[in-house]
Write an enzyme that holds these catalytic residues in place. Structure first.
Site, PDB file in Angstrom:
ATOM      1  N   ASP A 138      -6.186  10.218  -6.181  1.00  0.00           N
ATOM      2  CA  ASP A 138      -6.628   9.261  -7.202  1.00  0.00           C
ATOM      3  C   ASP A 138      -5.582   9.124  -8.307  1.00  0.00           C
ATOM      4  OD1 ASP A 138      -8.922   8.888  -5.799  1.00  0.00           O
ATOM      5  OD2 ASP A 138     -10.188  10.132  -7.088  1.00  0.00           O
TER       6      ASP A 138
ATOM      7  N   ASP B 194       0.847  -1.191   0.000  1.00  0.00           N
ATOM      8  CA  ASP B 194       0.000   0.000   0.000  1.00  0.00           C
ATOM      9  C   ASP B 194       0.888   1.248   0.000  1.00  0.00           C
ATOM     10  OD1 ASP B 194       0.903   0.334   2.571  1.00  0.00           O
ATOM     11  OD2 ASP B 194      -1.039   0.092   3.534  1.00  0.00           O
TER      12      ASP B 194
ATOM     13  N   HIS C 190      -8.279  14.840  -2.952  1.00  0.00           N
ATOM     14  CA  HIS C 190      -8.570  13.484  -3.429  1.00  0.00           C
ATOM     15  C   HIS C 190      -8.282  13.289  -4.917  1.00  0.00           C
ATOM     16  CE1 HIS C 190     -10.231  11.707   0.226  1.00  0.00           C
ATOM     17  NE2 HIS C 190     -10.706  12.912   0.501  1.00  0.00           N
TER      18      HIS C 190
ATOM     19  N   ASN D 181      -3.888  12.868   0.388  1.00  0.00           N
ATOM     20  CA  ASN D 181      -5.275  13.313   0.184  1.00  0.00           C
ATOM     21  C   ASN D 181      -5.546  14.600   0.936  1.00  0.00           C
ATOM     22  OD1 ASN D 181      -6.310  11.441  -1.623  1.00  0.00           O
ATOM     23  ND2 ASN D 181      -6.835   9.981  -0.005  1.00  0.00           N
TER      24      ASN D 181
ATOM     25  N   GLU E   6      -5.936   2.445  -0.747  1.00  0.00           N
ATOM     26  CA  GLU E   6      -4.596   2.533  -1.342  1.00  0.00           C
ATOM     27  C   GLU E   6      -3.856   1.204  -1.274  1.00  0.00           C
ATOM     28  OE1 GLU E   6      -4.071   3.807   3.007  1.00  0.00           O
ATOM     29  OE2 GLU E   6      -5.595   3.757   1.463  1.00  0.00           O
TER      30      GLU E   6
END
Length: 603
Positions: free
Chosen positions: A498, A481, A494, A489, A524
């Site tokens: 992304d 991750d 965000h 974020n 993630e």
């Protein structure tokens, strides 16, 4: 679809009843927030308002908005909110239901549609815009608060959950009252009852204890409900799970209370979990509903085609052996595009009516039947006097007396429409297959990154574990991750988060061999299946992924360098997909504890 004609008196009663229901839901929900740090799990009043706004006639939407506004203001005042705050919150509540209902009804001829792809997109878009707008208005009302971001997030999530969960339920319940032609079938009611029971069982199992992490049962139940009862089943499952999760979490029960966060954090975690259930269940149910409607349409086309074949007009003819003329019934004349007469038709004319390329087929079939005494059958094209062509099927037999052929009898069927219908049916079949393939791809693909989603990754891992155990071949799994993803974020937003996930997915995929599979487990977190790979080679793959991401993922991005932590595990003798996942997860945890930006091997 025809709407029931309600009197103004009835419509005003609906407006008032909606206001009273909104008030009751608002007071009840606000009362519950006193035990959850002032944050509601969901705001069902929003769902009530949007459902009523979506079903009532347009001229009465503004009186309905007035009743909703009065109810909202009264509920906030009773629960101790200041007059200014109550007015601001009321404006937010009214605006959200107007926006959401506008998008829900767009292009639907007045009937909300939650069970189609386009309808669900409209619902999702309207709900997001309504939630964002409402949260912005409400947040501006509490200017000066030190917790604007948590307040905005909490308001937004409660509104979105309230609309997505409650609105479909109420719309389905009251649509038969507004549109009498929309009646619920008994089989669907049974399916809903089964879904409710299963959801209650899954919710109890997941939230009533902390010994076993069983939250996945809720997701499995929602997906199962989507398959069994469509969007209505999925929403009912989420609704039951939301109730059980909210009650038990607020009473310090269930796994969410063990995550180490305060009550507000636990509420937000539960909201995110419910939103995830909706995000998985509703699109799946909508795609399945569209697929079933396509199948029903295809079945209807088949039924109509069968009726057309039964009612098709068939002509007959008879030829005396040695005669130069043939008898035609009236329908044979019509099929040939000729005026109906009682006259015999010259045999030569009967042959030359066929397309010149098909005449050898006709002559050969007749000659072979006369020689063998067997029936014949052929397809051919007729050329009509106006130059158009018809496609026909011809059946014939030889009449025999004293072992000698004396006549031929046959039928001719105009199959032009049938042939065209078959062509259309084939085109429809190909289209349905393409749609089914597309739906399957959507169901197995992570919509953000374009790689395999959790469902596909876990299913493939189960398959690979079975193959590895059968072939006694090695199998490894890498779980990784993104380090410090929450700060990305929080700092850059965000959209940038992304973009980081998309870039990492691309880089990880480029590091793999053909036959390996990378997928997004959620958030993630990613996973990589490495068939035929032992722990040593898998560690090399993990290092390649780590180094490539560290070198490329943050290049040209405002975030700067990006790193990942990885856990590597190899399937042990007698192991399962679950044990392999668990081992990789533990190794990932060790990598995080070791300072991140590294990999660790499972013990």
């Amino acid at each position: 679809m025809e709407r029931r004609d309600l009197s103004p008196y009835q419509l005003w009663l609906i407006c008032i009843a909606t206001g009273v229901t909104y008030f009751a839901c608002g007071v009840f929900t606000l009362a519950l927030t006193k035990g959850t740090g002032g944050i509601a799990f969901i705001w069902p009043a929003s769902g009530v308002a949007v459902a009523a706004m979506s079903l009532i006639r347009r001229p009465f939407r503004y009186p309905l908005a007035l009743c909703i506004g009065i109810a909202s203001c009264a509920a906030n005042l009773i629960e101790g909110t200041s007059l200014l705050g109550s007015v601001g919150f009321t404006v937010a509540n009214v605006v959200e239901c107007l926006i959401a209902s506008h998008y829900i009804l767009r292009g639907t001829a007045g009937l909300p549609a939650f069970d189609s792809r386009l309808g669900l997109i409209a619902v999702g878009k309207g709900t997001l815009i309504a939630g964002l707008t409402s949260a912005t208005i409400a947040t501006s009302t509490v200017v000066g608060s030190a917790e604007l971001v948590p307040f905005f997030a909490a308001w937004f999530s409660t509104v979105v959950l309230g609309i997505l969960i409650v609105t479909p339920l109420l719309v389905e319940l009251f649509v038969p009252f507004v549109f009498p032609a929309k009646r619920r079938t008994g089989s669907r009611s049974v399916a809903y009852a089964v879904v409710i029971v299963l959801a209650a069982m899954a919710g109890f199992a997941a939230f009533a204890q902390t010994a076993f992490p069983l939250l996945f049962l809720a997701l499995a139940t929602v997906i199962l409900a989507s398959f069994a009862a469509g969007v209505g089943g999925a929403v009912r499952a989420v609704f039951i799970i939301a109730i059980m999760g909210s009650v038990m979490t607020s009473h310090q029960l269930g796994p969410i209370n063990s995550i180490g966060a305060d009550i507000q954090g636990r509420v937000i975690y539960l909201q995110f979990f419910l939103l995830t259930l909706l995000a998985c269940g509703l699109p799946t149910a909508a795609l399945l509903s569209e697929s079933r409607r396509s199948a029903a349409l295809l079945a209807e086309q088949n039924r109509l085609l069968a009726m057309a074949e039964r009612t098709a007009k068939v002509g007959h003819w008879q030829l005396e052996i040695g005669a130069e003329e043939v008898f035609w019934s009236q329908e044979v004349f019509r099929i040939h595009g000729l005026e109906v007469t009682d006259a015999m038709v010259p045999l030569e004319n009967a042959i030359t009516a066929y397309h010149e390329d098909d005449r050898p087929i006709v002559e050969k079939a007749i000659e072979q039947s006369l020689a063998t005494r067997d029936p014949y059958f052929f397809h051919a094209r007729l050329v009509l006097p106006d130059g158009t062509m018809r496609r026909v099927e011809c059946h014939g037999i030889v009449e025999v007396q004293d072992d000698e052929p004396v006549a031929m009898f046959g039928t001719i069927v105009d199959v032009t429409e049938k042939a065209e219908a078959i062509d259309q049916l084939e085109a429809a079949r190909r289209s349905a297959e393409r749609q089914a393939e597309h739906a399957l791809k959507l169901a197995e693909t992570d919509q953000l990154t374009g790689i395999a989603n959790r469902r596909k990754l876990i299913a493939r891992l189960d398959e690979q574990v079975g193959e590895a155990r059968a072939m006694k071949a090695p199998l490894s799994f890498v779980m990784f991750d993104v380090d410090n993803f929450k700060s990305i974020n929080d700092t850059y937003g965000h959209p940038e988060g992304d973009a980081v996930l998309v870039r990492i997915a691309q880089i990880a995929a480029s590091c793999l061999r053909k036959g390996d599979l990378v997928g997004r487990l959620g958030g993630e977190e990613f996973g990589v299946i490495l068939p035929g790979t032992d722990l040593e080679i898998a560690s090399n793959v993990a290092e390649r992924i780590r180094s490539q991401i560290a070198a490329k993922a943050g290049r040209g991005r405002p975030t700067g360098p990006i790193s990942v932590s990885l856990g590597v595990a190899e399937l042990k003798e007698g192991g399962t997909a679950e044990t392999l996942l668990g081992a990789a997860d533990l190794a990932l945890y060790e990598a995080k504890a070791s300072g991140k930006n590294c990999y660790r091997l499972a013990a």
